[in-house]
Motif scaffolding. Structure first.
Motif, PDB file in Angstrom:
ATOM      1  N   PRO A  54     -39.240  28.186  -1.615  1.00  0.00           N
ATOM      2  CA  PRO A  54     -39.710  28.287  -0.152  1.00  0.00           C
ATOM      3  C   PRO A  54     -41.341  27.397  -0.058  1.00  0.00           C
ATOM      4  CG  PRO A  54     -40.145  30.272  -1.361  1.00  0.00           C
ATOM      5  CD  PRO A  54     -39.044  29.377  -2.170  1.00  0.00           C
ATOM      6  N   TRP A  55     -41.708  27.049   0.925  1.00  0.00           N
ATOM      7  CA  TRP A  55     -42.927  26.306   1.197  1.00  0.00           C
ATOM      8  C   TRP A  55     -44.041  27.546   1.135  1.00  0.00           C
ATOM      9  CZ3 TRP A  55     -46.298  27.671   5.556  1.00  0.00           C
ATOM     10  CH2 TRP A  55     -47.507  26.475   5.591  1.00  0.00           C
ATOM     11  N   ALA A  56     -44.933  27.147   0.320  1.00  0.00           N
ATOM     12  CA  ALA A  56     -46.092  28.086   0.155  1.00  0.00           C
ATOM     13  C   ALA A  56     -47.255  27.753   0.945  1.00  0.00           C
ATOM     14  CB  ALA A  56     -46.632  28.357  -1.416  1.00  0.00           C
ATOM     15  N   GLY A  57     -47.380  26.339   1.340  1.00  0.00           N
ATOM     16  CA  GLY A  57     -48.506  26.261   1.974  1.00  0.00           C
ATOM     17  C   GLY A  57     -49.704  25.855   1.207  1.00  0.00           C
ATOM     18  N   PRO A  58     -50.843  25.192   1.684  1.00  0.00           N
ATOM     19  CA  PRO A  58     -52.029  24.790   0.825  1.00  0.00           C
ATOM     20  C   PRO A  58     -52.718  26.236   0.079  1.00  0.00           C
ATOM     21  CG  PRO A  58     -52.466  24.254   3.118  1.00  0.00           C
ATOM     22  CD  PRO A  58     -51.245  25.206   3.255  1.00  0.00           C
ATOM     23  N   VAL A  59     -53.228  25.909  -1.192  1.00  0.00           N
ATOM     24  CA  VAL A  59     -53.548  27.050  -1.912  1.00  0.00           C
ATOM     25  C   VAL A  59     -54.667  27.648  -1.493  1.00  0.00           C
ATOM     26  CG1 VAL A  59     -52.809  25.645  -4.234  1.00  0.00           C
ATOM     27  CG2 VAL A  59     -55.040  25.097  -3.336  1.00  0.00           C
ATOM     28  N   ARG A  70     -39.518  18.930   4.096  1.00  0.00           N
ATOM     29  CA  ARG A  70     -38.446  19.166   3.201  1.00  0.00           C
ATOM     30  C   ARG A  70     -38.147  18.364   2.135  1.00  0.00           C
ATOM     31  NH1 ARG A  70     -34.564  21.533   8.362  1.00  0.00           N
ATOM     32  NH2 ARG A  70     -36.113  23.094   8.874  1.00  0.00           N
ATOM     33  N   ALA A  71     -37.587  18.890   1.127  1.00  0.00           N
ATOM     34  CA  ALA A  71     -37.288  18.042  -0.187  1.00  0.00           C
ATOM     35  C   ALA A  71     -35.955  18.496  -0.627  1.00  0.00           C
ATOM     36  CB  ALA A  71     -38.478  18.003  -1.266  1.00  0.00           C
ATOM     37  N   LEU A  72     -35.170  17.611  -1.483  1.00  0.00           N
ATOM     38  CA  LEU A  72     -33.867  18.004  -2.005  1.00  0.00           C
ATOM     39  C   LEU A  72     -34.155  17.125  -3.527  1.00  0.00           C
ATOM     40  CD1 LEU A  72     -30.973  19.030  -2.137  1.00  0.00           C
ATOM     41  CD2 LEU A  72     -30.062  16.896  -1.316  1.00  0.00           C
ATOM     42  N   TYR A  73     -33.881  17.956  -4.438  1.00  0.00           N
ATOM     43  CA  TYR A  73     -33.929  17.448  -5.864  1.00  0.00           C
ATOM     44  C   TYR A  73     -32.485  17.432  -6.422  1.00  0.00           C
ATOM     45  CZ  TYR A  73     -38.402  19.532  -4.736  1.00  0.00           C
ATOM     46  OH  TYR A  73     -39.736  19.864  -4.484  1.00  0.00           O
ATOM     47  N   ALA A  92     -44.396  22.714  -3.394  1.00  0.00           N
ATOM     48  CA  ALA A  92     -44.381  23.812  -2.330  1.00  0.00           C
ATOM     49  C   ALA A  92     -45.588  24.050  -1.334  1.00  0.00           C
ATOM     50  CB  ALA A  92     -43.751  25.135  -3.087  1.00  0.00           C
ATOM     51  N   VAL A  93     -46.646  23.289  -1.976  1.00  0.00           N
ATOM     52  CA  VAL A  93     -47.858  23.196  -1.039  1.00  0.00           C
ATOM     53  C   VAL A  93     -47.428  22.430  -0.087  1.00  0.00           C
ATOM     54  CG1 VAL A  93     -49.411  23.445  -2.908  1.00  0.00           C
ATOM     55  CG2 VAL A  93     -48.787  21.224  -2.163  1.00  0.00           C
ATOM     56  N   ARG A  94     -46.536  21.467   0.082  1.00  0.00           N
ATOM     57  CA  ARG A  94     -46.242  20.665   1.243  1.00  0.00           C
ATOM     58  C   ARG A  94     -44.686  20.953   1.798  1.00  0.00           C
ATOM     59  NH1 ARG A  94     -48.875  16.022   3.621  1.00  0.00           N
ATOM     60  NH2 ARG A  94     -47.549  14.894   4.859  1.00  0.00           N
ATOM     61  N   VAL A  95     -43.974  21.171   0.735  1.00  0.00           N
ATOM     62  CA  VAL A  95     -42.474  20.993   1.349  1.00  0.00           C
ATOM     63  C   VAL A  95     -41.668  22.421   0.869  1.00  0.00           C
ATOM     64  CG1 VAL A  95     -42.412  18.756   0.868  1.00  0.00           C
ATOM     65  CG2 VAL A  95     -41.597  20.160  -1.089  1.00  0.00           C
ATOM     66  N   ASP A  96     -40.544  22.592   1.883  1.00  0.00           N
ATOM     67  CA  ASP A  96     -39.608  23.488   1.414  1.00  0.00           C
ATOM     68  C   ASP A  96     -38.675  22.896   0.483  1.00  0.00           C
ATOM     69  OD1 ASP A  96     -39.782  26.185   2.855  1.00  0.00           O
ATOM     70  OD2 ASP A  96     -40.057  25.026   4.644  1.00  0.00           O
ATOM     71  N   GLY A  97     -38.375  23.380  -0.686  1.00  0.00           N
ATOM     72  CA  GLY A  97     -37.405  22.645  -1.637  1.00  0.00           C
ATOM     73  C   GLY A  97     -35.883  23.167  -1.750  1.00  0.00           C
ATOM     74  N   TRP A  98     -35.068  22.239  -1.922  1.00  0.00           N
ATOM     75  CA  TRP A  98     -33.735  22.763  -2.042  1.00  0.00           C
ATOM     76  C   TRP A  98     -33.372  21.763  -3.370  1.00  0.00           C
ATOM     77  CZ3 TRP A  98     -35.636  22.935   2.677  1.00  0.00           C
ATOM     78  CH2 TRP A  98     -35.114  23.777   3.679  1.00  0.00           C
ATOM     79  N   ARG A 131     -27.123  19.221   5.435  1.00  0.00           N
ATOM     80  CA  ARG A 131     -27.491  20.665   5.830  1.00  0.00           C
ATOM     81  C   ARG A 131     -28.832  20.895   5.814  1.00  0.00           C
ATOM     82  NH1 ARG A 131     -23.754  24.943   5.242  1.00  0.00           N
ATOM     83  NH2 ARG A 131     -24.989  27.015   4.856  1.00  0.00           N
ATOM     84  N   VAL A 132     -29.542  20.474   4.739  1.00  0.00           N
ATOM     85  CA  VAL A 132     -31.071  20.608   4.694  1.00  0.00           C
ATOM     86  C   VAL A 132     -31.701  20.268   5.880  1.00  0.00           C
ATOM     87  CG1 VAL A 132     -33.264  20.057   3.395  1.00  0.00           C
ATOM     88  CG2 VAL A 132     -30.995  20.867   2.379  1.00  0.00           C
ATOM     89  N   ALA A 133     -31.416  18.924   6.485  1.00  0.00           N
ATOM     90  CA  ALA A 133     -32.138  18.571   7.496  1.00  0.00           C
ATOM     91  C   ALA A 133     -31.787  19.211   8.735  1.00  0.00           C
ATOM     92  CB  ALA A 133     -31.648  16.910   7.754  1.00  0.00           C
ATOM     93  N   ALA A 134     -30.516  19.792   8.861  1.00  0.00           N
ATOM     94  CA  ALA A 134     -30.181  20.551  10.054  1.00  0.00           C
ATOM     95  C   ALA A 134     -30.655  21.993  10.253  1.00  0.00           C
ATOM     96  CB  ALA A 134     -28.831  20.470  10.143  1.00  0.00           C
ATOM     97  N   GLU A 135     -31.434  22.428   8.909  1.00  0.00           N
ATOM     98  CA  GLU A 135     -31.874  23.932   8.823  1.00  0.00           C
ATOM     99  C   GLU A 135     -32.820  24.229  10.139  1.00  0.00           C
ATOM    100  OE1 GLU A 135     -31.688  26.916   6.510  1.00  0.00           O
ATOM    101  OE2 GLU A 135     -29.844  25.909   5.729  1.00  0.00           O
ATOM    102  N   PRO A 136     -32.675  25.456  10.625  1.00  0.00           N
ATOM    103  CA  PRO A 136     -33.669  25.824  11.654  1.00  0.00           C
ATOM    104  C   PRO A 136     -35.045  25.754  10.975  1.00  0.00           C
ATOM    105  CG  PRO A 136     -31.844  27.166  11.704  1.00  0.00           C
ATOM    106  CD  PRO A 136     -31.610  26.398  10.664  1.00  0.00           C
TER     107      PRO A 136
END
Length: 354
Positions: A54-59, A70-73, A92-98, A131-136
């Motif tokens: 999950p995205w954590a935002g700036p430290v 969003r990012a996919l690995y 995660a400071v910038r992206v939600d990751g999958w 699917r990731v791009a379509a997530e609400p």
């Protein structure tokens, strides 16, 4: 003597563009994060296991107005979604990751038709990307940052070439690009995998390798300096290897995916990997360790020169899995790519808008 017509010198590759490293504050490297939780996600022909960071935002905690993308690995041959645990935590400071387990790897069951071709893996990644791009959420409907290592790098390159509408930026960590020559120690074995019946023999031999031997061999082959691997990560890798040893399809997925990779190297024309690299549109970062024993580091500047506008980050003393061995510099290069791409999109640069 009369002189013949002068011969023009061969065209030199364009100079490579060094990667910029972001100054964005990153989380302190204290305790190592455990593998992120996940779930089974449907794809064509079955389902794959996908972990979520999950995205954590700036430290500094200033989340209001902060970028949330969003990012996919995508992992490499014999790897799993857990290969991205440390890098995903930093990004995660910038992206939600999958992070997905490719069909037949990690906790993903084999594809319905037991096909482990590169094209099959590409289809699975496209399905997860959609699917990731379509997530609400805030970034719904936007392209996704795509990162791949080794086999996953080759797969990600093909995905970005064929579906640039889904890819915001592309990061390739030691991608398994086709080569004219492979190391002598590997060439005979790799060619044998193309012969009928040989993959089945390789499966039987691999099934006799213990989890401890697998982890020891993986560390020696993939890391520039095996002493850098934290004990916690070795224990997690051993636990994964033991879990995988209980999967009846594990060795088949490895040998058949290797065969699919070699077969893809024989492809020529518009579908070849190097042709696809020259057609890439998303902003691209090429990352390599100069001690990579599995994919020749000499390919790094060649690939960066082939991809229009690509950036290059070569890490001294690092091996095949830079996202594990040097997570912080890789994270800073990825963040810089994302920051600059966002700036170009905001400026309305049509050349960089998928």
């Amino acid at each position: 003597m009369p002189q013949g017509p002068a011969r023009s010198a061969p065209a030199a590759d364009p100079p490579t563009r060094p990667a910029r490293l972001s100054a964005t504050p990153l989380p302190h490297a204290g305790t190592l994060p455990p593998p992120w939780p996940g779930e089974q996600v449907p794809v064509r022909g079955g389902a794959v296991f996908v972990r979520r960071t999950p995205w954590a935002g700036p430290v500094d905690g200033g989340a209001a107005g902060a970028p949330r993308e969003r990012a996919l690995y995508v992992h490499g041959l014999g790897g799993a979604s857990t290969n991205w645990t440390d890098l995903a935590a930093l990004l995660a400071v910038r992206v939600d990751g999958w992070s997905l387990d490719l069909p037949g790897f990690g906790r993903s069951r084999p594809p319905a038709r037991s096909s482990y071709s590169v094209r099959g893996h590409v289809r699975a990644v496209v399905d997860v990307l959609e699917r990731v791009a379509a997530e609400p959420g805030e970034a719904a409907g936007r392209p996704v940052h795509l990162l791949g290592n080794s086999l996953g790098g080759l797969v990600s390159l093909a995905v970005a070439a064929r579906r640039p509408d889904l890819v915001a930026t592309l990061t390739l960590v030691s991608p398994a690009m086709p080569v004219r020559r492979v190391p002598r120690a590997l060439s005979r074995t790799l060619l044998l995998l193309l012969l009928p019946g040989v993959p089945a023999l390789a499966e039987r031999r691999l099934s006799g390798v213990t989890p401890e031997q697998q982890v020891r061999g993986m560390v020696q082959a993939c890391f520039g300096d095996p002493r850098r691997v934290p004990r916690e990560r070795l224990e997690q890798a051993l636990e994964e290897a033991r879990e995988r040893a209980g999967q009846p399809w594990a060795t088949r997925a490895l040998t058949r995916s290797m065969r699919g990779l070699i077969t893809s190297y024989l492809r020529v024309g518009p579908g070849s990997a190097w042709r696809l690299a020259r057609s890439l549109r998303p902003p691209t970062l090429v990352v390599w360790g100069d001690r990579d024993r599995l994919v020749d580091p000499a390919l790094a500047p060649r690939l960066a020169a082939a991809v229009p506008g690509a950036r290059l980050l070569v890490l001294p003393g690092v091996g095949h899995v830079a996202m594990l061995e040097a997570a912080e510099p890789v994270a800073r290069a990825v963040l810089a790519l994302a920051e600059d791409a966002a700036g170009e999109r905001a400026a309305g640069d049509p050349a960089r808008t998928p």
